[in-house]
Design an enzyme around this catalytic site. Structure first.
Site, PDB file in Angstrom:
ATOM      1  N   GLY A 155       0.865  -1.182   0.000  1.00  0.00           N
ATOM      2  CA  GLY A 155       0.000   0.000   0.000  1.00  0.00           C
ATOM      3  C   GLY A 155       0.890   1.217   0.000  1.00  0.00           C
ATOM      4  O   GLY A 155       2.089   1.108   0.269  1.00  0.00           O
ATOM      5  N   CYS A 176       5.047  -6.169   2.044  1.00  0.00           N
ATOM      6  CA  CYS A 176       5.407  -4.752   2.171  1.00  0.00           C
ATOM      7  C   CYS A 176       4.483  -4.039   3.172  1.00  0.00           C
ATOM      8  O   CYS A 176       4.542  -4.339   4.346  1.00  0.00           O
ATOM      9  CB  CYS A 176       5.400  -4.099   0.784  1.00  0.00           C
ATOM     10  SG  CYS A 176       6.351  -2.591   0.776  1.00  0.00           S
ATOM     11  N   TYR A 177       3.600  -3.152   2.706  1.00  0.00           N
ATOM     12  CA  TYR A 177       2.684  -2.523   3.668  1.00  0.00           C
ATOM     13  C   TYR A 177       1.928  -3.593   4.445  1.00  0.00           C
ATOM     14  O   TYR A 177       1.667  -3.459   5.645  1.00  0.00           O
ATOM     15  CB  TYR A 177       1.690  -1.614   2.935  1.00  0.00           C
ATOM     16  CG  TYR A 177       0.676  -0.951   3.866  1.00  0.00           C
ATOM     17  CD1 TYR A 177       0.923   0.308   4.393  1.00  0.00           C
ATOM     18  CD2 TYR A 177      -0.500  -1.607   4.225  1.00  0.00           C
ATOM     19  CE1 TYR A 177       0.015   0.897   5.262  1.00  0.00           C
ATOM     20  CE2 TYR A 177      -1.415  -1.029   5.087  1.00  0.00           C
ATOM     21  CZ  TYR A 177      -1.151   0.229   5.602  1.00  0.00           C
ATOM     22  OH  TYR A 177      -2.051   0.810   6.460  1.00  0.00           O
ATOM     23  N   HIS A 234       8.727  -7.482  -2.515  1.00  0.00           N
ATOM     24  CA  HIS A 234       7.599  -7.868  -3.372  1.00  0.00           C
ATOM     25  C   HIS A 234       7.882  -9.175  -4.116  1.00  0.00           C
ATOM     26  O   HIS A 234       8.525  -9.163  -5.163  1.00  0.00           O
ATOM     27  CB  HIS A 234       7.314  -6.751  -4.387  1.00  0.00           C
ATOM     28  CG  HIS A 234       6.702  -5.549  -3.756  1.00  0.00           C
ATOM     29  ND1 HIS A 234       5.341  -5.414  -3.567  1.00  0.00           N
ATOM     30  CD2 HIS A 234       7.265  -4.447  -3.229  1.00  0.00           C
ATOM     31  CE1 HIS A 234       5.089  -4.274  -2.967  1.00  0.00           C
ATOM     32  NE2 HIS A 234       6.245  -3.660  -2.738  1.00  0.00           N
ATOM     33  N   GLU A 248       5.933 -10.866  -5.841  1.00  0.00           N
ATOM     34  CA  GLU A 248       5.125 -11.005  -7.053  1.00  0.00           C
ATOM     35  C   GLU A 248       5.792 -10.439  -8.297  1.00  0.00           C
ATOM     36  O   GLU A 248       5.389 -10.746  -9.413  1.00  0.00           O
ATOM     37  CB  GLU A 248       3.742 -10.355  -6.845  1.00  0.00           C
ATOM     38  CG  GLU A 248       3.722  -8.832  -6.744  1.00  0.00           C
ATOM     39  CD  GLU A 248       4.065  -8.287  -5.360  1.00  0.00           C
ATOM     40  OE1 GLU A 248       4.681  -9.020  -4.565  1.00  0.00           O
ATOM     41  OE2 GLU A 248       3.745  -7.121  -5.078  1.00  0.00           O
ATOM     42  N   ASP A 266     -12.765 -11.339 -25.892  1.00  0.00           N
ATOM     43  CA  ASP A 266     -13.675 -11.509 -24.765  1.00  0.00           C
ATOM     44  C   ASP A 266     -15.081 -11.898 -25.211  1.00  0.00           C
ATOM     45  O   ASP A 266     -15.654 -12.871 -24.714  1.00  0.00           O
ATOM     46  CB  ASP A 266     -13.725 -10.230 -23.910  1.00  0.00           C
ATOM     47  CG  ASP A 266     -12.343  -9.826 -23.434  1.00  0.00           C
ATOM     48  OD1 ASP A 266     -11.449 -10.688 -23.431  1.00  0.00           O
ATOM     49  OD2 ASP A 266     -12.153  -8.648 -23.082  1.00  0.00           O
ATOM     50  N   LYS A 285      -6.987 -11.732 -18.752  1.00  0.00           N
ATOM     51  CA  LYS A 285      -6.972 -11.870 -20.213  1.00  0.00           C
ATOM     52  C   LYS A 285      -6.347 -13.190 -20.683  1.00  0.00           C
ATOM     53  O   LYS A 285      -6.890 -13.861 -21.558  1.00  0.00           O
ATOM     54  CB  LYS A 285      -6.179 -10.701 -20.800  1.00  0.00           C
ATOM     55  CG  LYS A 285      -6.386 -10.506 -22.276  1.00  0.00           C
ATOM     56  CD  LYS A 285      -7.713  -9.851 -22.529  1.00  0.00           C
ATOM     57  CE  LYS A 285      -7.921  -9.410 -23.943  1.00  0.00           C
ATOM     58  NZ  LYS A 285      -9.178  -8.659 -24.046  1.00  0.00           N
TER      59      LYS A 285
END
Ligand code: XMP
Length: 513
Positions: A55, A82-83, A172, A174, A230, A369
């Site tokens: 955050g 993190c946050y 992080h 990710e 889509d 996606k």
């Protein structure tokens, strides 16, 4: 069949979607929810694990996002990032300090030594590169926690209370810069949360088809098919679920790329649904005649599209459900801020409030996606549609600078088709995120054979981007560009000059109009 679920609780970090993507890459279903989600709701979802995102704030600010610490008492494993890690510390009585001294804040690739006896880091290399991005730092961990990773500046780069299965990392995992980040998340999900990984597109398709059948019963559904990934995947899914109870309306505005209208028709005409193709090219071109201003073009096409759709929908009579191809990033992003409108996007998927229907069905609203593409492949959708690059709703109208005529449309279609063919021949069609030709209305002098020509300049554009908000122009090899250029000037009438667009976004946009 219900899936294992991991919750990503969003504290406002910039990587919230990325975390969800990574979890799903481990074949574990996950959803992003706001940190404001009531505890009762979270309990009812029965997650196998919870991840707190990063955050932007310091946990001590009044306006900082916080939640009831009861979330940490549910016995559900938690990973704070993190946050998120700082929030764990704050909630459980540790200490965070602002890094007034710049030497204590960290940004970027950082060496970290991790404790590989912790299940979070099991099987990983002890010395590793992680991506740090924090101003505050953890100076004292709460009771029960220990450090399981440190960098030179950060004694608690990672911390754990293994008994309560509460983990925090200051970096992080990710992002790709954290070299072993994917495996760290994998360890959290499998070794700490006990997930097995039951999220596959086959299982998704099965569940979605069953749910749609249950919901629709013997009712009727209507779908606006644009030919984009889509709406095409949504159509295929609905076709399997309810067949002829679905009508899909494909408004061909005559501004598609070469042969595209026929390809869409070929993919769906025999799929068991009621397929209506409206060939409205003349009508659209009539409305657009003499119009040069980009926003006016968009507006005219948007309005005309709705009018055509409405006329066709009326012929069908009352429908119970309107199907929309909303995907998960739209769901996560909806309601997030009011970024300046650079171009008004006419989206064929995002339709209407005038057709009389009972409810909306959004069968892709949980998918990213690439998952939508994977689902398309699972359902046997034509590869051309599965891998279709993004194409703007107003089509070639915004790739012909200035006024549009049927001749210009045909010229651009031919040139664009050659460009696409050569990009595919060079094996670049899946690595360049969007590429197309633009018919500038500029004419210049050339020489062909023994004669002088005075013809149009065609621009080629190719970009690499992950989110289409920013983009870098693609470094297409010169020999590929040369082949395209030679072919276009030889095979397409009225073009005698080709240029390649080498601007990135910003300052340019991807489309020229
Ligand atoms: P820009 O040109 O804004 O494009 O950098 C970003 C992405 O959006 C697409 N685009 C549109 N899509 N209706 C759409 O549905 C539009 O009017 C429109 N204009 C741009 C563009 O192709 C790129 O992928």
């Amino acid at each position: 069949m219900s899936h294992e679920l991991v919750l990503v609780l969003d504290f406002g970090g910039q990587y919230n979607q990325l975390i969800a993507r990574r979890v799903r890459e481990h074949k574990i279903y996950c959803e992003v929810k706001s940190y404001k989600t009531p505890i009762e709701e979270i309990k009812a979802m029965n997650p196998k694990g919870i991840i707190f995102t990063g955050g932007p704030n310091s946990v001590y600010l009044d306006e900082s996002p916080r939640m009831d610490k009861e979330i940490l008492e549910l016995g559900i494993p938690v990973l704070g990032i993190c946050y998120g890690a700082q929030f764990l510390v704050y909630a459980l009585g540790g200490v965070i300090e602002p890094a007034h001294d710049a030497s204590l804040s960290e940004y970027g690739k950082t060496e970290c030594e991790i404790d590989t006896s912790s299940p979070l880091f099991d099987g990983l290399d002890k010395n590793t590169i992680v991506w740090m991005s924090h101003n505050d730092y953890i100076s004292k961990v709460p009771d029960g926690f220990k450090s399981i990773g440190h960098s030179v500046k950060c004694p608690y780069g990672a911390m754990a209370d293994e008994e309560r299965k509460l983990y925090g990392v200051q970096f992080h995992p990710e992002v790709n810069h954290t070299v072993q980040g994917f495996d760290m998340l994998g360890n959290f999900l499998t070794k700490i949360c006990g997930c097995r990984g039951d999220w596959t597109m086959e299982s998704y398709a099965e569940t979605a088809i069953r749910d749609i059948r249950e919901k629709v019963g013997d009712g009727k559904a209507l779908l606006a098919l644009s030919g984009g990934v889509d709406s095409s995947v949504a159509c295929k899914l609905l076709a399997k679920a309810i067949g002829s109870q679905l009508t899909c309306i494909f408004v061909d505005h005559g501004l598609m790329r070469k042969n595209e209208g026929d390809e869409v028709e070929a993919a769906f005409a025999d799929s068991g649904v009621n397929f209506v193709r409206v060939n409205a090219g003349e009508r659209f071109l009539g409305k657009l005649a003499g119009v040069t201003e980009p926003e006016s073009k968009r507006k005219i096409i948007g309005e005309e599209f709705i009018r055509v759709f409405e006329e066709e929908a009326k012929k069908i009579g009352k429908v119970d459900y309107l199907v929309q191809g909303t995907i998960y990033p739209d769901v996560i992003e909806s309601g997030l801020g009011d970024a300046a409108v650079i171009k008004s996007h006419h989206n064929v998927g995002g339709l209407p409030d005038y057709v009389d229907f009972k409810e909306i069905i959004e069968p892709l609203r949980l998918l990213f996606k690439d998952e939508v593409r994977a689902l398309g492949t699972t359902l046997g959708l034509d590869e051309k549609l599965v891998w279709r690059q993004p194409f703007p709703g107003p089509g070639l109208a915004i790739r012909i600078i200035g006024d549009i005529t049927p001749e210009k449309v045909a010229t651009l279609q031919d040139a664009d088709a050659i460009f696409r063919e050569e990009i595919a021949n060079a094996g670049l069609d899946r690595s360049i995120n969007q590429y197309f030709a633009v018919l500038t209305s500029m004419r210049s002098v050339g020489v062909m054979g023994d004669g002088r020509t005075y013809d149009y300049t065609l621009a080629l554009r190719g970009v690499s981007t992950s989110d289409f908000m920013t983009a870098d122009f693609s470094r297409i090899p010169y020999d590929v560009l040369e082949k395209v250029s030679v072919r276009i000037v030889n095979e397409v009438k009225n073009i005698n000059r080709i240029v390649y667009d080498i601007t990135s976004k910003p300052p340019a946009t991807i489309e020229w109009e």
